[in-house]
Enzyme design. Structure first.
Site, PDB file in Angstrom:
ATOM      1  CG  ASP A  19       8.167  -8.909 -12.563  1.00 31.39           C
ATOM      2  OD1 ASP A  19       7.946  -8.203 -11.555  1.00 31.39           O
ATOM      3  OD2 ASP A  19       8.582  -8.426 -13.632  1.00 31.39           O
ATOM      4  CD  GLU A  36       9.291  -2.867 -11.831  1.00 35.15           C
ATOM      5  OE1 GLU A  36       9.605  -1.725 -12.214  1.00 35.15           O
ATOM      6  OE2 GLU A  36      10.129  -3.784 -11.654  1.00 35.15           O
ATOM      7  NE  ARG A  50      13.736  14.694  -3.552  1.00 34.71           N
ATOM      8  CZ  ARG A  50      14.714  15.464  -3.104  1.00 34.71           C
ATOM      9  NH1 ARG A  50      15.448  15.056  -2.082  1.00 34.71           N
ATOM     10  NH2 ARG A  50      14.974  16.623  -3.675  1.00 34.71           N
TER      11      ARG A  50
END
Length: 419
Positions: free
Chosen positions: A102, A160, A204
């Site tokens: 989106d 999202e 990470r």
């Protein structure tokens, strides 16, 4: 609920953007030669940006391209999502790759020939790049199917950025509809960042992106003439005390080793300069990288808000919504993934990511199965202060498309072979 049976639709001819009949030995060399097609793909999606749960044309084009590659395709998942599955030629685990599709309600400020054609809608968060990387990896791996161990599920996720008010959407709805059934061994995703140089990625283990919540506080006081404030209850003053109390919750009650941000973004009150407001509305966001803090912060704020209001003779109503949990990278998966990225890109191009207070609903997937979410650098060389994501001036260095596809292919092939 298990994921719906996938529908197989095979195109009669390959789409023109498919470039090779057979996979070369070195996937990196193949991806490098794909650059013009990747750029063309990204620019098409950039021009046709669509808002959350409204990605009709975007979804249709993703499905068309995947179908042309020979994928079985399921559409209409969580409204406009698309899912495609690759069955490798060798036995192995089920893995998943997620790309969000989106755009944002942002008016693009550029004179680019491929600027958004939809007024007021822009891929200001780089999801056009995410789509292109997903499609590029799907193409490379389909042509290298003999090298693929196990099954790869490509998930193209809508909304999202958040579903429209009153609607469900995004990763949470995809999980609810069974997109992770049967559960994959791992799920991967990425996000572009202009602060990371093009050609590099950052990764990470552990918490990498914050939980995000939204709150609204309605303060109810009593109107009075501005010359006689003792006769009323000033909602503006009470609201100001709330802003101060929210900040002191962070600075004086929060362990500094557990990051927390509370920001008030809106404060509306009053209708005239000489009348005390009887109502005020504050709206803001809560962000934390600490799951334990996230578990208690709503109750903490309820006590704080009602205490402040009661102390000043006002009443308050707090509305609180959890938008996304903390995005946590599985340590074991991250260690394997970092090694794969280092082999594919070189040690100098794999950076250490510093956790950020922005949020991502990829977290809903990573709550269910081990996840690895990494950052794809799109910062152009020589640009010292690039426009950030979610801004109308945001741009990406398109060399990142090649890096992104290389990263995706290396992660999926490597994890498929892992024991």
């Amino acid at each position: 609920m298990r994921f719906p049976t996938l529908l197989l639709v095979v195109a009669g001819v390959c789409a023109p953007w498919l470039m090779f009949a057979a996979a070369p030995t070195d996937p990196a060399a193949e991806v490098a030669r794909m650059r013009p097609a990747l750029v063309e793909t990204r620019r098409w999606f950039h021009q046709h940006a669509e808002l959350s749960n409204r990605e009709i044309e975007t979804s249709r084009e993703i499905a068309r391209r995947l179908t042309a590659l020979g994928y079985p395709v399921q559409t209409g998942v969580a409204h406009t999502g698309v899912v495609a599955t690759l069955q490798g030629a060798q036995p192995g685990p089920l893995l998943a790759w997620r790309a969000d599709i989106d755009a944002l309600p942002v008016e693009e400020k550029s004179a680019l020939p491929y600027a958004s054609l939809n007024k007021g809608v822009m891929h200001a968060c780089g999801h056009d790049v995410h789509i292109t990387v997903g499609l590029g990896a799907a193409e490379v791996l389909m042509k290298r199917r003999k090298d693929v161990r196990g099954t790869i599920r490509f998930i193209f996720q809508p909304a999202e950025e958040g579903a429209p008010p009153g609607e469900e959407g995004g990763a949470a709805l995809m999980v609810k509809e069974g997109v992770l059934q049967p559960p994959p061994r791992a799920i991967f995703g990425l996000h572009v960042m202009p602060q990371v140089p093009v050609g590099s990625v950052a990764v990470r283990a552990g918490p990498v992106l914050a939980a995000a919540d939204r709150f609204s506080i309605k303060v109810r006081g009593k109107k009075a003439h501005g010359a006689m404030p003792h006769l009323g209850v000033d909602a503006v003053y009470v609201g100001a005390q709330l802003v101060d109390a929210l900040q002191s919750r962070v600075s004086r009650r929060q362990d500094a080793r557990q990051p927390l941000v509370i920001s008030v973004g809106q404060f509306h009150a009053g209708n005239r300069f000489n009348i005390l407001a009887d109502e005020a509305t504050l709206e803001g966001t809560v962000r934390t990288l600490d799951p334990a803090t996230h578990a208690v912060i709503k109750a903490d704020l309820e006590g704080l808000v009602h205490g402040v209001c009661q102390a000043h003779g006002a009443s308050c109503e707090l509305t609180y919504a959890n938008l996304a949990p903390v995005t946590v990278n599985d340590p074991t998966l991250t260690a394997r993934g970092t090694a794969a990225l280092t082999r594919a890109l070189g040690a100098d191009h794999v950076k250490e990511w510093t956790p950020a207070m922005v949020a991502e609903d990829f977290a809903f997937f990573a709550q269910q199965v081990p996840g690895l979410y990494f950052i794809l650098g799109v910062g152009a060389p020589g640009v010292k202060d690039p426009a950030g994501i979610h801004t109308p001036d945001f741009q990406v260095d398109e060399d990142a498309l090649v890096t992104g596809v290389n990263a995706a292919v290396s992660l999926l092939l490597s994890e498929g072979a892992a024991r």
